[in-house]
Design an enzyme around this catalytic site. Sequence first.
Site, PDB file in Angstrom:
ATOM      1  N   HIS A 101      11.557   2.807   9.752  1.00 61.94           N
ATOM      2  CA  HIS A 101      10.702   3.700   8.967  1.00 61.94           C
ATOM      3  C   HIS A 101       9.556   4.107   9.900  1.00 61.94           C
ATOM      4  CE1 HIS A 101      12.195   0.998   5.697  1.00 61.94           C
ATOM      5  NE2 HIS A 101      12.114   2.048   4.925  1.00 61.94           N
ATOM      6  N   ASP A 104       6.895   1.549  10.065  1.00 63.85           N
ATOM      7  CA  ASP A 104       7.246   0.261  10.694  1.00 63.85           C
ATOM      8  C   ASP A 104       6.776   0.238  12.147  1.00 63.85           C
ATOM      9  OD1 ASP A 104       8.824  -0.281   8.462  1.00 63.85           O
ATOM     10  OD2 ASP A 104      10.701   0.210   9.464  1.00 63.85           O
TER      11      ASP A 104
HETATM   12  C1  XLS Z   1      14.943  -0.877  -0.296  1.00 62.92           C
HETATM   13  C2  XLS Z   1      15.728  -0.056   0.616  1.00 62.92           C
HETATM   14  C3  XLS Z   1      15.008   0.402   1.872  1.00 62.92           C
HETATM   15  C4  XLS Z   1      15.772   1.497   2.541  1.00 62.92           C
HETATM   16  C5  XLS Z   1      15.024   2.248   3.568  1.00 62.92           C
HETATM   17  O1  XLS Z   1      15.443  -1.488  -1.228  1.00 62.92           O
HETATM   18  O2  XLS Z   1      16.898  -0.750   0.908  1.00 62.92           O
HETATM   19  O3  XLS Z   1      14.781  -0.674   2.713  1.00 62.92           O
HETATM   20  O4  XLS Z   1      16.940   1.027   3.148  1.00 62.92           O
HETATM   21  O5  XLS Z   1      13.877   2.818   3.067  1.00 62.92           O
END
Ligand code: XLS
Length: 438
Positions: A101, A104
Amino acid sequence: MSGYFDHIDPIQYEGPESDNPLAFKYYDAKKKIMGKSIEDHLRVAVCYWHNFCWDGFDIFGAGTFDRPWHGPLNDQLAAEAKLDAAFDFFDRLGQPFFCFHDTDVMAAANTPKEHVENFAAIVDKIESKMANSKTNLLWGTANMFSHPRYMAGASTNPNPDVVEFCALQVKHCLEATHRLGGAGYVLWGGREGYDTILNTNVGQEMEQLGRFVSMVVEHKHKIGFKGDIWIEPKPHEPTKHQYDRDVATVYGFLKTYGLEKEVGVNIEPNHATLAGHNFEHEVEMANAFGIFGSIDFNRGDPQNGWDTDQFPNDLRENTMALYYILKGGGFTNGGANFDAKVRRQSNTAEDLFFAHIGGMDLLARALMNAADLIESEKLSEFVSRRYSGWKTGLAAKMLSGQTDLDSMASAALEKNVSPEPISGRQEYLENIVTQYTK
Ligand code: XLS
Ligand code: NI
Ligand code: NI
């Protein structure tokens, strides 16, 4: 260089007889399965967020991991230390991809200008890291759920200023994904939904979501990004009702806005569980609609009802999933991202490796089982025989729109028999799966 992983040698394949917990037993990257290497089938990615961002906190207690890159400052230097550690980990594990992300990887930002500057600064660093590593980018995504500005939604927020912020984040993250050679771009709508209908105009919010995703697609073409765009379905958590509930719901949404040829899905097994489905159901629905894209492999915990995001370890479940993935043609741009996290008590560097080695071994094994099942044709032969009546006669005419209710009704009257029920052979078929789960 963090030094955090220095005591762990690059992970090697040692085979099923090995007792070394820091070696692969099944993930033999170059081994060919149905003419393609395990590495190319699975396209494993390590996610940035659970591994390098999460510090082990839960709602009842503080972080337990004490990683050296989790300093008190969430600034550019901390972001660079995290990046060093992440690539050090990738290089030792040897998987081909990672996912992130925007928030991140970057130093924290509050204003739009700060966001653009801080993100650009780290994308430069990621690019140079990637130049010296074999790890490629599977997908990028913008985090539009953590910051308090998104509490009432991201692109479905009642406040258009928030949606402008979303546009800024997605534009920059999509462009960075393109620049870093990403294979795809993900939209997960954790805040795209509502907690109470009393304050929500659902119709208005759906229009916003439809137009927003369309703008993302338009921008993808404008910048020449050749990768895929995937929506990641999830029914709830953190929002009570999420609009991207499951694969079928996402398909309905895409159809409504004319996006079904442009956008696919990133399926997460435990999101399927939360929606009341099993994993292979979601994969096969995506195959049926032609929108299968990528997978965030994890598992839930059968005893609780939330997204525990644990590493996959159920061989039968993943054999089934890989079977339907292979049956649909396998991954193209997508891959197997571990959107999975170690437990809060697993607080050492080794634990991160055990988790990923276990996940990769499990998937390699499930892949081999699935390939054997495909090659045996035992399931596919049964299913095609079961539907063989639709190839000819009136049945075929019905499917091609060349008959009507009257003619079908007359045909039934003419035969004048009540069709005999035919066994679905569920137990027989389940036994085949058991036989091939090894
Ligand atoms: C949350 C999601 C998230 C997505 C990416 O439950 O899995 O981590 O994969 O934003
Ligand atoms: Ni999840
Ligand atoms: Ni996910």
